[in-house]
Scaffold this motif. Structure first.
Motif, PDB file in Angstrom:
ATOM      1  N   VAL A 344     -17.075  21.044  -5.191  1.00 59.19           N
ATOM      2  CA  VAL A 344     -16.646  20.090  -4.177  1.00 59.19           C
ATOM      3  C   VAL A 344     -16.405  20.801  -2.845  1.00 59.19           C
ATOM      4  O   VAL A 344     -16.318  22.024  -2.778  1.00 59.19           O
ATOM      5  N   THR A 345     -16.258  19.973  -1.783  1.00 61.69           N
ATOM      6  CA  THR A 345     -15.868  20.489  -0.478  1.00 61.69           C
ATOM      7  C   THR A 345     -14.352  20.463  -0.361  1.00 61.69           C
ATOM      8  O   THR A 345     -13.644  19.952  -1.240  1.00 61.69           O
ATOM      9  N   ASP A 349     -15.499  15.958  -1.221  1.00 60.06           N
ATOM     10  CA  ASP A 349     -16.854  15.428  -1.407  1.00 60.06           C
ATOM     11  C   ASP A 349     -17.532  16.181  -2.546  1.00 60.06           C
ATOM     12  O   ASP A 349     -17.448  17.411  -2.644  1.00 60.06           O
TER      13      ASP A 349
END
Length: 370
Positions: A344-345, A349
């Motif tokens: 993920v970011t 996200d």
């Protein structure tokens, strides 16, 4: 010349010294400096700040000294109260005073409902009682308190482990070795035992608070989430030894890209090939030389993602990185356990995941972002 770091003594050793000082004072003997032998045979000399008689018994105060170890309890006062009681069989009963937690979840070295005073400190206290009284088979109540403990416990894993109300009295031997990496990583393992005792055979490993926050927002259960810090390989091995069925690695691309490259101790001073790993897989996916240089010149992995996004390769590269993180983890464990990965970011996200992680998430009924 390299400076030799000073050792200190644990909260358990402070409590044991307090017990000995209280018993010595009660007997009319000198108590200001207490000598005891740690469980590993190391002699300890511990100063005692105060001993006084109260309505509840004899109470001693010892100020914790951590030496050169950056311990959050360094300089705090550990109070130990000793009271003679009537009980059969004659034995020592341990009580949690102010700032000492109580165990509320199974899986720890102390049963549910007991004060979180670990076996090492209990054994050390029994030794000093026997040293002063000739035997540890005596009807005695020992209450340990660390008034600052409730607030300090917020900065430990105690809330995750189910230790409520304060700190744990810890210490395997009584000696606090400075900068003990081994001690820190070993302190992470009880999370697995607690999750396993709660019935979880599938776990979510997160390197830090970012992964935990995002995992919870996706509906993954708190009790199955395990903090690994940088010790991903060590924690994978601990899970395999405990016959955990599957693990989902859930974290930021900066950490998981290292795992994809076969790095399982992810501290940036030990291994920092994040951009190189991303560049290699991006090149394999078709990124041109200029793009590869842009990835390698990025300040962070998030910056590098913008290069991959502009080239239309972000999803492809991140999916492969997630798959490789799972594959390399299983190889690291010689196939003893199934490992999947979710990448993920910083803002949560989804970048990439493999089928094994997806299967684990679906069993947990997660809310996968669309």
């Amino acid at each position: 010349m390299k400076k030799k770091l000073r050792s200190g003594y644990t909260t358990g050793a402070c409590a044991a010294a307090g017990v000995k000082a209280a018993l010595l004072c009660e007997a009319g003997e000198s108590w200001q400096i207490v000598e005891l032998i740690a469980l590993d045979g190391t002699p300890l000399t511990i100063p005692v700040k105060d001993v006084r008689q109260t309505r509840e018994g004899w109470q001693a105060e010892v100020v914790k000294c951590s030496g050169d170890d950056p311990d959050i309890t360094d300089g705090v006062s550990v109070f130990t109260r000793v009271r003679h009681i009537s009980c059969r069989p004659p034995e020592i009963h341990f009580r949690a005073g102010e700032g000492i937690g109580t165990v509320t979840k199974p899986g720890l070295s102390v049963p549910v409902g007991e004060p979180s005073i670990n076996p090492g400190p209990r054994q050390l206290i029994r030794r000093v009682v026997a040293d002063v009284l000739g035997t540890d088979q005596v009807p005695l109540e020992v209450t340990i308190a660390i008034p600052a403990g409730k607030e300090l416990a917020r900065h430990t894993l105690n809330p995750v482990l189910g230790v409520e109300g304060g700190l744990s009295v810890i210490g395997t031997t009584g000696v606090l070795r400075p900068m003990s990496e081994e001690g820190f990583r070993n302190s992470l393992v009880p999370q697995i035992d607690v999750a396993r005792a709660a019935g979880f055979q599938d776990l979510i490993f997160v390197p830090g608070k970012i992964g935990e926050r995002i995992a919870l927002s996706w509906g993954l259960p708190q009790q199955a989430i395990i903090q690994t810090s940088n010790f991903i390989g060590f924690m994978l091995e601990a899970a395999a030894e405990r016959h955990i069925r599957r693990v989902m690695l859930f974290g930021h691309i900066g950490k998981l890209s290292k795992v994809a490259a076969g790095v399982f101790y992810t501290h940036n001073r030990i291994a920092d090939g994040r951009l190189e790993t991303m560049a290699a897989y991006a090149a394999a996916a078709g990124l041109d030389q200029q793009g590869v240089q842009a990835v390698l010149s990025s300040n962070t992995t998030e910056d590098a993602l913008s290069v991959l996004t502009a080239a239309g390769l972000r999803d492809t590269v991140c999916r492969v990185l997630a798959e490789r993180a799972g594959i390399r983890s299983e190889r690291y464990l010689f196939g003893k356990m199934t490992v999947g990965a979710v990448m993920v970011t910083l803002t949560g996200d989804l970048l990439g995941l493999d089928e094994k992680a997806k299967a684990i998430g679906e069993e947990f009924s997660w809310n996968l972002p669309q």
